[in-house]
Design an enzyme around this catalytic site. Structure first.
Site, short mmCIF file in Angstrom:
data_model
loop_
_atom_site.label_atom_id
_atom_site.label_comp_id
_atom_site.label_asym_id
_atom_site.label_seq_id
_atom_site.Cartn_x
_atom_site.Cartn_y
_atom_site.Cartn_z
N ASP A 255 -6.11 -0.13 -1.48
CA ASP A 255 -6.83 -1.03 -2.39
C ASP A 255 -8.12 -1.57 -1.79
O ASP A 255 -8.36 -1.48 -0.58
CB ASP A 255 -5.94 -2.23 -2.74
CG ASP A 255 -5.80 -3.22 -1.58
OD1 ASP A 255 -5.51 -2.77 -0.45
OD2 ASP A 255 -6.01 -4.43 -1.79
N PHE B 127 -14.92 3.69 3.46
CA PHE B 127 -14.03 2.75 2.77
C PHE B 127 -13.28 3.53 1.70
O PHE B 127 -13.84 3.90 0.68
CB PHE B 127 -14.83 1.62 2.14
CG PHE B 127 -13.99 0.42 1.84
CD1 PHE B 127 -14.18 -0.75 2.55
CD2 PHE B 127 -12.98 0.46 0.89
CE1 PHE B 127 -13.38 -1.87 2.30
CE2 PHE B 127 -12.18 -0.63 0.64
CZ PHE B 127 -12.38 -1.80 1.35
N GLU C 157 4.54 4.04 5.81
CA GLU C 157 3.25 3.33 5.68
C GLU C 157 2.26 4.19 4.90
O GLU C 157 2.41 5.41 4.82
CB GLU C 157 2.67 3.06 7.08
CG GLU C 157 3.03 1.71 7.67
CD GLU C 157 2.25 0.56 7.02
OE1 GLU C 157 1.76 0.72 5.88
OE2 GLU C 157 2.14 -0.48 7.67
N GLY D 139 0.79 -1.24 0.00
CA GLY D 139 0.00 0.00 0.00
C GLY D 139 0.81 1.28 0.00
O GLY D 139 0.41 2.28 -0.59
N ASP E 93 -4.34 1.97 10.71
CA ASP E 93 -5.75 1.69 10.99
C ASP E 93 -5.90 1.35 12.48
O ASP E 93 -6.13 2.21 13.31
CB ASP E 93 -6.22 0.56 10.09
CG ASP E 93 -7.71 0.34 10.12
OD1 ASP E 93 -8.38 0.93 10.99
OD2 ASP E 93 -8.24 -0.41 9.28
C1 PRP Z 1 -2.58 -2.09 5.47
C2 PRP Z 1 -1.64 -0.90 5.59
C3 PRP Z 1 -0.87 -1.20 6.85
C4 PRP Z 1 -1.86 -1.96 7.69
C5 PRP Z 1 -2.48 -1.04 8.69
O1 PRP Z 1 -1.91 -3.12 4.81
O2 PRP Z 1 -0.80 -0.79 4.47
O3 PRP Z 1 0.28 -1.99 6.59
O4 PRP Z 1 -2.89 -2.47 6.81
O5 PRP Z 1 -3.42 -1.72 9.47
P1 PRP Z 1 -3.37 -1.74 11.06
O6 PRP Z 1 -2.98 -0.37 11.54
O7 PRP Z 1 -4.77 -2.13 11.45
O8 PRP Z 1 -2.36 -2.78 11.48
P2 PRP Z 1 -2.69 -4.34 4.13
O9 PRP Z 1 -2.68 -5.49 5.09
O10 PRP Z 1 -4.02 -3.88 3.64
O11 PRP Z 1 -1.72 -4.73 2.94
P3 PRP Z 1 -1.33 -3.87 1.64
O12 PRP Z 1 -0.51 -2.70 2.11
O13 PRP Z 1 -0.52 -4.81 0.82
O14 PRP Z 1 -2.60 -3.43 0.96
#
Ligand code: PRP
Length: 188
Positions: free
Chosen positions: A162, A155, A103, A48, A107
């Site tokens: 994504d 969302f 990052e 991401g 979330d």
């Molecule tokens: C997303 C984002 C962070 C993580 C944040 O990655 O890029 O790495 O989730 O979430 P959190 O604060 O609840 O831990 P994702 O798992 O969607 O993978 P991607 O980056 O490959 O889309």
């Protein structure tokens, strides 16, 4: 309905390309001031953050070592348990180095918390965490040092974010129409 990277799937734009560009510059200014004259290791958390990372690195004025890490869920409850698995490690050693983790979104905050704790064991000179977006409930999270925008509860997709691996390459951040994530879920 065309569901793949279509602007029609976005209900409304929250941050447009110009706003994002300005925000990237302001984040880079902080890093440029803080790390002037040093050579930090700057790591992208795939996938991401890749677009934000590419834009951010091009605004950094010092020499940097670019690196990439990947994390994935550890079992089905990793987000809730806070346990994540490093599936691609750094190529560089960070012991004694200034280390910056990039990052796209914070979330729950569990991924960044895990990464900071894990990389701390390698004894870098410093760890700085940077995210383009942070959910409101995590603004005061001590694991996030620099962030760009506050993420709404909608969302959101685009600029690296994504849904089922779609929409990452949209040049803006927008809210996905609910019927799109319902339709994509029905793809064969
Ligand atoms: C997303 C984002 C962070 C993580 C944040 O990655 O890029 O790495 O989730 O979430 P959190 O604060 O609840 O831990 P994702 O798992 O969607 O993978 P991607 O980056 O490959 O889309």
């Amino acid at each position: 309905m065309n569901l793949l990277n279509s602007n029609h799937d976005v209900e409304r734009i929250i941050f447009n390309a110009e706003e994002i560009k300005a925000k990237v510059k302001s984040i880079a200014d902080i890093i440029n001031t803080r790390f002037k004259g040093t050579r930090p290791v700057v790591a992208c958390v795939l996938k991401g953050a890749s677009i934000f990372y590419a834009d951010l690195c091009r605004e950094l004025e010092m020499d940097i070592d670019m690196d990439y890490i990947s994390v994935s869920s550890y079992g089905n409850n990793s987000k809730s348990s806070g346990i994540v698995k490093l599936t691609k490690d750094l190529d560089f050693e960070i012991t004694g180095r200034n280390f910056i983790i990039v990052e796209d979104i914070i979330d729950s905050g569990l991924t960044i918390k895990y990464l900071r704790k894990m990389f701390q064991t390698r004894k870098p000179k410093s760890i700085t965490t940077v995210s383009m977006l942070v959910k409101e409930e995590n603004i005061s999270n001590n694991d996030v040092d620099i962030y760009g925008f506050i993420a709404p509860n909608d969302f959101i997709v685009g600029y690296g974010l994504d849904y089922a691996n779609h929409y990452r390459n949209l040049p803006y951040i927008g809210v996905l129409k609910p019927e799109c994530y319902n339709d994509i879920g029905k793809e064969s």
